[in-house]
Write a protein that holds these residues in place. Structure first.
Motif, mmCIF file in Angstrom:
data_model
loop_
_atom_site.group_PDB
_atom_site.id
_atom_site.type_symbol
_atom_site.label_atom_id
_atom_site.label_comp_id
_atom_site.label_asym_id
_atom_site.label_seq_id
_atom_site.Cartn_x
_atom_site.Cartn_y
_atom_site.Cartn_z
ATOM 1 N N THR A 5 0.894 -0.691 -0.151
ATOM 2 C CA THR A 5 -0.083 0.202 -0.186
ATOM 3 C C THR A 5 0.852 1.316 -0.525
ATOM 4 N N VAL A 6 0.142 2.245 -0.162
ATOM 5 C CA VAL A 6 0.401 3.518 -0.532
ATOM 6 C C VAL A 6 2.249 4.088 1.300
ATOM 7 N N LYS A 7 3.318 4.523 1.478
ATOM 8 C CA LYS A 7 3.660 4.781 2.348
ATOM 9 C C LYS A 7 4.676 5.575 1.718
ATOM 10 N N THR A 8 6.226 4.916 1.624
ATOM 11 C CA THR A 8 6.789 5.710 1.188
ATOM 12 C C THR A 8 6.923 6.131 0.133
ATOM 13 N N PHE A 9 6.307 5.338 -1.536
ATOM 14 C CA PHE A 9 6.065 5.964 -2.416
ATOM 15 C C PHE A 9 5.349 7.489 -2.690
ATOM 16 N N GLY A 10 4.613 8.203 -1.069
ATOM 17 C CA GLY A 10 3.678 8.980 -1.605
ATOM 18 C C GLY A 10 3.839 9.945 -1.428
ATOM 19 N N ARG A 11 3.436 10.262 -0.068
ATOM 20 C CA ARG A 11 4.584 11.732 0.304
ATOM 21 C C ARG A 11 5.445 11.824 0.620
ATOM 22 N N PRO A 12 5.852 11.083 1.482
ATOM 23 C CA PRO A 12 7.236 11.031 1.238
ATOM 24 C C PRO A 12 7.734 10.600 0.194
ATOM 25 N N LEU A 13 7.764 10.396 -0.761
ATOM 26 C CA LEU A 13 8.574 10.518 -2.074
ATOM 27 C C LEU A 13 8.422 11.867 -2.418
ATOM 28 N N ALA A 14 7.232 12.452 -2.885
ATOM 29 C CA ALA A 14 6.494 13.919 -2.855
ATOM 30 C C ALA A 14 7.682 14.796 -2.659
ATOM 31 N N GLU A 15 8.005 14.747 -0.852
ATOM 32 C CA GLU A 15 8.403 15.902 -0.989
ATOM 33 C C GLU A 15 10.294 15.637 -0.795
ATOM 34 N N ALA A 16 10.290 14.681 -1.381
ATOM 35 C CA ALA A 16 11.452 14.480 -1.365
ATOM 36 C C ALA A 16 11.867 14.829 -3.272
ATOM 37 N N LEU A 17 11.507 14.160 -3.973
ATOM 38 C CA LEU A 17 10.891 15.011 -5.319
ATOM 39 C C LEU A 17 11.515 16.348 -5.306
ATOM 40 N N ALA A 18 10.109 16.707 -4.345
ATOM 41 C CA ALA A 18 10.461 18.521 -4.817
ATOM 42 C C ALA A 18 11.436 19.103 -4.163
ATOM 43 N N GLN A 19 12.003 18.742 -3.323
ATOM 44 C CA GLN A 19 13.211 19.007 -2.190
ATOM 45 C C GLN A 19 14.427 18.626 -3.776
ATOM 46 N N GLY A 20 14.006 17.880 -4.675
ATOM 47 C CA GLY A 20 15.247 17.508 -5.280
ATOM 48 C C GLY A 20 16.283 16.504 -4.553
ATOM 49 N N LEU A 21 15.942 15.790 -4.017
ATOM 50 C CA LEU A 21 16.761 15.366 -3.742
ATOM 51 C C LEU A 21 16.591 13.466 -4.471
ATOM 52 N N VAL A 22 15.511 13.283 -4.441
ATOM 53 C CA VAL A 22 15.620 12.706 -6.247
ATOM 54 C C VAL A 22 14.243 12.611 -7.348
ATOM 55 N N SER A 23 15.338 11.811 -8.343
ATOM 56 C CA SER A 23 15.445 12.483 -9.387
ATOM 57 C C SER A 23 14.250 12.238 -10.081
ATOM 58 N N GLU A 24 13.330 13.077 -10.639
ATOM 59 C CA GLU A 24 12.287 12.569 -11.638
ATOM 60 C C GLU A 24 12.587 11.206 -12.768
ATOM 61 N N ALA A 25 13.640 11.583 -13.213
ATOM 62 C CA ALA A 25 13.380 10.305 -14.104
ATOM 63 C C ALA A 25 13.622 9.108 -13.657
ATOM 64 N N LEU A 26 14.318 8.449 -12.128
ATOM 65 C CA LEU A 26 13.601 7.780 -11.686
ATOM 66 C C LEU A 26 12.149 7.308 -11.666
ATOM 67 N N VAL A 27 11.859 8.201 -11.214
ATOM 68 C CA VAL A 27 10.120 8.221 -11.646
ATOM 69 C C VAL A 27 9.904 7.612 -12.922
ATOM 70 N N ASP A 28 10.193 8.409 -14.089
ATOM 71 C CA ASP A 28 9.910 8.049 -15.220
ATOM 72 C C ASP A 28 10.093 6.727 -15.551
ATOM 73 N N ARG A 29 11.277 6.406 -14.799
ATOM 74 C CA ARG A 29 11.967 4.759 -15.041
ATOM 75 C C ARG A 29 11.372 3.908 -15.225
ATOM 76 N N ALA A 30 10.689 3.766 -13.993
ATOM 77 C CA ALA A 30 9.443 2.899 -12.813
ATOM 78 C C ALA A 30 8.573 3.037 -13.295
#
Length: 822
Positions: free
Chosen positions: A349-374
Motif C-alpha cells: 500500500t501507499v507508504k514511502t512512495f506517497g507523500r514522502p517521495l513527493a516531498e523528496a522530489l520537490a526538494q530535489g533529493l530524488v530525480s524525476e528521471a527515476l520516477v519516469d523509469r519506473a
C-alpha cells in the motif's frame, strides 16, 4: 511477507459506481495514442508519460491493500498497524498502480468478489484523466489464495515430484482461475534455495538444490504466464540464507555462494520462462539490503540478464530500509534508495512512495528521471495486459454473462453468489496427481503396501495430532490457514478430508480406531496412554505427525515460525517412541512443512511416509500410497536429518561440511536429498561413455539402461551429479546437473542418453568470473545424492574458459523405451 491480519478490515460504506469527476483539463479517457493497441507497448507508455503530471506518475507506482465486498459493493481499504489509512477519494483522481489482494484479505464468494472488484475497477478508471485501471495481484503459492479456490500442495511438494511439466500444468490451472475473476499478477513462485531447514518458510521453497529449484520454478512461471497472469519471482535474493534460520535475519554468505547457489535459479527463470515481475527480498547481504541494492536489482537483473519487467517491493520492504535496516533516515530517503536501486512498485500500500517521495522530489533529493523509469515499466506492463486498450471493460470473464457483455457492471450480487467454482473437479484431479507424485516413501521393511481388500489388517490404530485434522494438509499461504483462521465460524470453502477419513475409505475391510495422543506443539503427555493402548490392540499403527501451519508464531511451520532445532514439535517424538515400544508395526506418516529428525523410527519403524503439506487431496494421495493403489514416486527435495541439532547442513556442502574426524558433530542425513523408495526394484547398467574427453567448450555424451526388475510398475528418477575432485576454489562434493523421471512397468527398460555441455562444470572462480577449468570430472548417475549407481569418468581439456549468463544451463536427455525382455 503477509502482514498479521488479526485486525478486522475497516470498511467504508459501499461507494457508488458513478465515475469521479476528472480534474480540470481532463483528457478524453479513450482517446490518445496510449489507447491504440496497434502501437507497441513501449510507444504507448512513452506517450502517456509525456502527458502525465508528476503526481499521476507516482500514483502508478503504489498499491492499495483492499478487501472485496461480500455484498458486491466496491472494495474497501484494509487497515493494518503497519500502514496509515488510505483515502481513495483523494488518491484515485491521480490514478492507482495496483490493488493488493482483493480476494485474499477476507472470505468472499468468488463471483461476488469479482463483481466487487469490477465495480472498483470501473471507479478507478473513471476517476483518473486517462481511464487507467489498476493491476490486481494475489498470492498463489499453493493455489489461488481465495476463499473456495483449490488448495494445491506447497512448493516443497512440487520439488518432491521432480516433475516440472506437471507443476507447469498446475500453474496454468491456477492462472486461469485467477484471470477469470479479474486478477492480473500472482506473487509466486519462491526461488529461495533452502540453506537451513529451521527457517519457517522452508515449506514455501522448492528444495535445497538450485538446479531443481530453477527447473521446477521455471515451469511454474511458464504455466502461470500462459494463462495471462504475471508471475513474480521471489525473494530476490538471499532470504533463505538468513543466519540461524531466523526470519529476516542478516545474511552473511560470500559472493561465490550467492552467485553459484542463490542466484542460479533466478537466472534460469529470467532467461527461460518469460517472467514479467521480480520481488526483492527483505534481507540484507553483507550489510546491503536487497531493496537498496542497485548492483543486484539493476546491474545484474536488468543490465546483465536483460530482465525488462517490473520489480515490486515485498510488503513494507521499502519502509523497512528505515525502520529495520537503518540505511535511510526518513521514508523519503527510503523511497529514493529503492527507486534508485530499481524497485518500481511499492506494495502492499501507499507508504514511502506517497507523500514522502513527493516531498523528496520537490526538494530535489530524488530525480524525476527515476520516477519516469519506473512508471514506464509499469505502464508497459499494463499495456501488455490490455489495461490501456480503448475497449477495455471492467468485468472479468466470469461476469460476462451477468453483465450481458455491455461493459456495465450491474450484476446482482445475490443472484451471482455460488455461480463461480474455483475448486472444480478438474482442479481436484490435478491437485491429486501432484500430491500423489510428491509423497516420498523414506523407509519400508516390506510392510507397505497394505492390502486394501480381503487380507487387510483387521484393526488399524490411526493416532497422532494430524490423524483427524482437516487443515493438516495446508501450508501457511493456503487461504483457510492464511486468512480463514482470522474469521472463525466461516466455512473452509473446500473439502479437506482428514487422514482418518481417507484411510477409512481406502481400507473398508479394516476396523479403524483413532486417538490424538498429543497436540502438535503441546507438552502434555496424558494422551499417550490411550494411544498406546490402541496400538497394542491393533495389527498396525499409522501415526500421523508433523506441523501446524501458521504465521508469525501461530504455527510450527510458516512465515515467522522458525525452529530452534529439527526435533519434532512438542512431545511428538516421545509419542512416536512410546508407539514403537509397543511392538506393533508402526507406519510413520508426516504432514509437515519441513523435514524433522525421527530418532529411533529411522531404523525401527515399519515404514516412513513423508509428505510436505500435500494440499486438499493430500490425505487421499497418502492413503493410496499406503495401499499401493498409487506407486510411490516422490523424491526428497531436502534431506531428512538424523540428528535434530545438525543444522545448517546440505548435500551441497564441501568436503569439510560432511562428516569428518575433525568435528564431533555428524551432519549426515538419515535420508539424503533425492532419496525415495518404490514398491519395485530397478537395475542400472550398460553404461557407455561415447564421448569422455572434451575441450572446455565441448560436451560429453553417455548412455545407460534402467530396467524395472520387480513385479509392479514404478518410477525411477535418474539423477546426474557432477563431482569435481580438484578445482581452483573449494567446491561442493557434488551437485545436481540434470534428472529425468522414468515410468516403467514390470520388466520394462529404458535407454537414457545424455549430452553434458562443459558449461555445466562452470563455477565462480577466484576473480569473481564464472569459469570452466580443464581436468578430470565424475558424472555420477544416481538414485539419490548418496546412492550413485553408475559413474562416467570424463576429462576436460584445453585452456580455462570464461563463461557468462549466455552459457548453457541444461544437459540434453532423451529416453527410449526398449522392448520387454524376461
Amino acid at each position: 511477507m503477509t502482514a498479521n491480519i488479526d485486525n478486522a478490515g475497516v470498511r467504508k460504506a459501499a461507494g457508488t459506481t458513478d465515475s469521479v469527476a476528472p480534474g480540470a483539463g481532463a483528457t478524453d479517457r479513450r482517446t490518445g495514442p496510449w489507447h491504440d493497441p496497434a502501437l507497441t507497448s513501449e510507444a504507448r507508455a512513452d506517450a502517456l508519460i509525456d502527458a502525465m503530471t508528476l503526481q499521476e506518475k507516482t500514483s502508478q507506482l503504489v498499491g492499495v491493500w483492499v478487501g472485496a465486498s461480500d455484498e458486491g459493493g466496491e472494495v474497501a481499504p484494509f487497515q493494518h498497524d503497519m500502514e496509515e489509512a488510505v483515502d481513495l477519494d483523494e488518491l484515485l483522481p491521480h490514478g492507482l498502480g495496483q490493488l493488493t489482494r482483493p480476494f485474499g484479505t477476507a472470505p468472499v464468494d468468488p463471483a461476488v468478489g469479482a463483481l466487487s472488484l469490477s465495480r472498483t475497477q470501473e471507479r478507478i478508471a473513471g476517476a483518473n484523466r486517462f481511464g487507467i485501471p489498476a493491476l490486481a495481484h494475489e498470492e498463489c503459492l499453493a493455489g489461488f489464495a481465495a476463499w473456495g479456490a483449490t488448495a494445491y500442495p506447497v512448493p516443497l511438494s512440487w520439488g518432491a515430484t521432480f516433475h516440472p511439466e506437471l507443476i507447469g500444468e498446475m500453474a496454468a490451472a491456477i492462472g486461469r482461475d485467477m484471470r477469470s475473476v479479474g486478477v492480473h499478477q500472482g506473487l509466486a513462485p519462491v526461488l529461495d534455495v533452502v540453506r537451513d531447514t529451521r527457517w519457517g518458510r522452508v515449506e514455501e521453497t522448492i528444495g535445497e538444490d538450485p538446479y531443481l529449484v530453477g527447473t521446477v520454478a521455471t515451469a511454474y512461471v511458464r504455466g502461470l504466464e500462459s494463462a495471462g497472469v504475471v508471475a513474480t519471482l521471489k525473494h530476490f535474493a538471499g532470504y533463505s540464507a538468513s543466519r540461524a534460520g531466523r526470519n529476516l535475519a542478516p545474511v552473511g554468505m560470500g559472493a561465490r555462494e550467492r552467485a553459484d547457489i542463490i542466484l542460479t535459479p533466478f537466472e534460469m527463470a529470467v532467461r527461460e520462462s518469460g517472467v514479467r515481475s521480480v520481488m526483492h527480498a527483505y534481507t540484507d547481504t553483507d550489510g546491503i539490503p536487497s531493496a537498496a541494492d542497485g548492483q543486484l536489482l539493476t546491474g545484474l537483473l536488468r543490465d546483465t540478464w536483460g530482465f525488462d519487467g517490473t520489480v515490486v517491493a515485498d510488503y513494507f520492504g521499502i519502509a523497512f530500509l528505515k525502520t529495520l535496516h537503518g540505511v535511510a533516515g526518513t521514508f523519503g530517503e527510503a523511497a529514493g534508495a529503492a527507486l534508485g536501486a530499481g524497485v518500481d512498485v511499492e506494495l502492499p500500500t501507499v507508504k514511502t512512495f506517497g507523500r514522502p517521495l513527493a516531498e523528496a522530489l520537490a526538494q530535489g533529493l530524488v530525480s524525476e528521471a527515476l520516477v519516469d523509469r519506473a512508471v514506464r515499466r509499469v505502464l508497459v506492463q499494463k499495456a501488455q495486459l490490455g489495461l490501456l486498450d480503448a475497449d477495455w471493460r471492467p468485468e472479468p470473464p466470469v461476469l460476462a454473462a451477468a453483465t450481458g457483455g455491455n461493459g456495465s457492471v450491474d450484476g446482482n450480487s445475490q443472484a451471482l453468489r455460488g455461480t463461480v467454482r474455483l475448486d472444480t473437479d478438474e482442479n481436484r484431479a490435478l491437485a491429486r496427481r501432484v500430491a500423489e507424485q510428491a509423497v516420498v516413501l523414506l523407509r519400508n521393511d516390506g510392510t507397505l503396501p497394505l492390502t486394501a481388500g480381503a487380507g487387510a489388517p483387521a484393526r488399524i490404530a490411526l493416532v497422532g495430532p494430524n490423524a483427524d485434522t482437516p487443515t493438516a494438509v495446508l501450508g501457511c499461504y493456503a487461504f483457510p490457514v492464511h486468512v480463514g483462521g482470522q474469521h472463525p465460524g466461516t466455512p473452509l470453502g473446500i473439502e479437506l478430508p482428514t487422514l482418518r477419513q481417507a484411510c477409512a475409505a481406502e481400507f473398508p475391510h479394516s476396523e479403524l480406531v483413532t486417538a490424538r495422543g498429543a497436540d502438535i506443539d503441546g507438552t502434555a503427555t496424558d494422551g499417550f496412554g490411550e494411544a498406546v493402548e490402541l496400538a497394542r490392540g491393533a495389527d498396525l499403527v499409522i501415526v500421523a505427525l508433523g506441523d501446524r501451519a501458521g504465521l508469525f508464531g501461530r504455527g510450527t511451520s510458516g512465515e515467522g515460525c522458525d525452529a530452534e532445532d529439527l526435533a519434532l514439535p512438542g512431545v511428538q517424538r516421545q509419542l512416536l517412541d512410546a508407539l514403537l515400544d509397543t511392538g506393533t508395526p508402526v507406519v510413520v506418516t508426516l504432514l509437515a512443512g519441513r523435514p524433522y529428525a525421527l530418532g529411533r523410527a529411522v531404523d525401527e519403524a515399519a515404514a516412513i511416509v513423508q509428505s510436505f503439506f500435500p494440499g486438499e487431496e493430500g490425505t487421499t494421495a497418502i492413503a493410496s500410497v499406503l495401499s499401493g493403489r498409487t506407486a510411490p514416486s516422490g523424491r526428497l527435495p531436502v534431506g531428512v536429518p538424523r540428528h535434530p541439532g545438525s543444522q545448517p547442513s546440505t548435500y551441497l556442502a564441501a568436503r569439510l561440511g560432511h562428516v569428518s574426524d575433525v568435528s564431533s558433530v555428524d551432519p549426515a542425513p538419515a535420508f539424503a536429498f533425492g532419496h525415495g523408495l518404490t514398491y519395485t526394484a530397478f537395475a542400472w547398467g550398460d553404461l557407455v561413455v561415447e564421448r569422455g574427453r572434451a575441450t572446455t567448450e565441448g560436451e560429453f555424451t553417455f548412455s545407460c539402461t534402467v530396467r524395472n526388475t520387480g513385479a509392479r510398475e514404478g518410477t525411477e528418477v535418474v539423477q546426474v551429479y557432477l563431482h569435481d575432485p580438484v578445482a581452483s576454489v573449494v567446491q561442493p562434493v557434488q551437485r545436481l546437473i540434470g534428472y529425468v523421471r522414468l515410468d516403467l512397468g514390470p520388466g520394462q527398460a529404458a535407454r537414457v542418453r545424455a549430452t553434458v555441455p562443459a558449461d555445466l562444470a562452470s563455477f565462480t572462480g577466484r576473480d569473481g568470473h564464472r569459469i570452466v577449468e580443464p581436468g578430470d570430472l565424475e558424472l555420477r548417475l544416481s538414485a539419490s545424492s548418496d546412492d550413485p549407481r553408475l559413474t562416467a569418468r570424463v576429462t576436460l581439456t584445453g585452456p580455462v574458459r570464461t563463461v557468462d549468463h549466455t552459457r548453457r544451463l541444461h544437459m540434453g536427455i532423451t529416453t527410449e523405451l526398449l522392448a520387454d525382455t524376461p
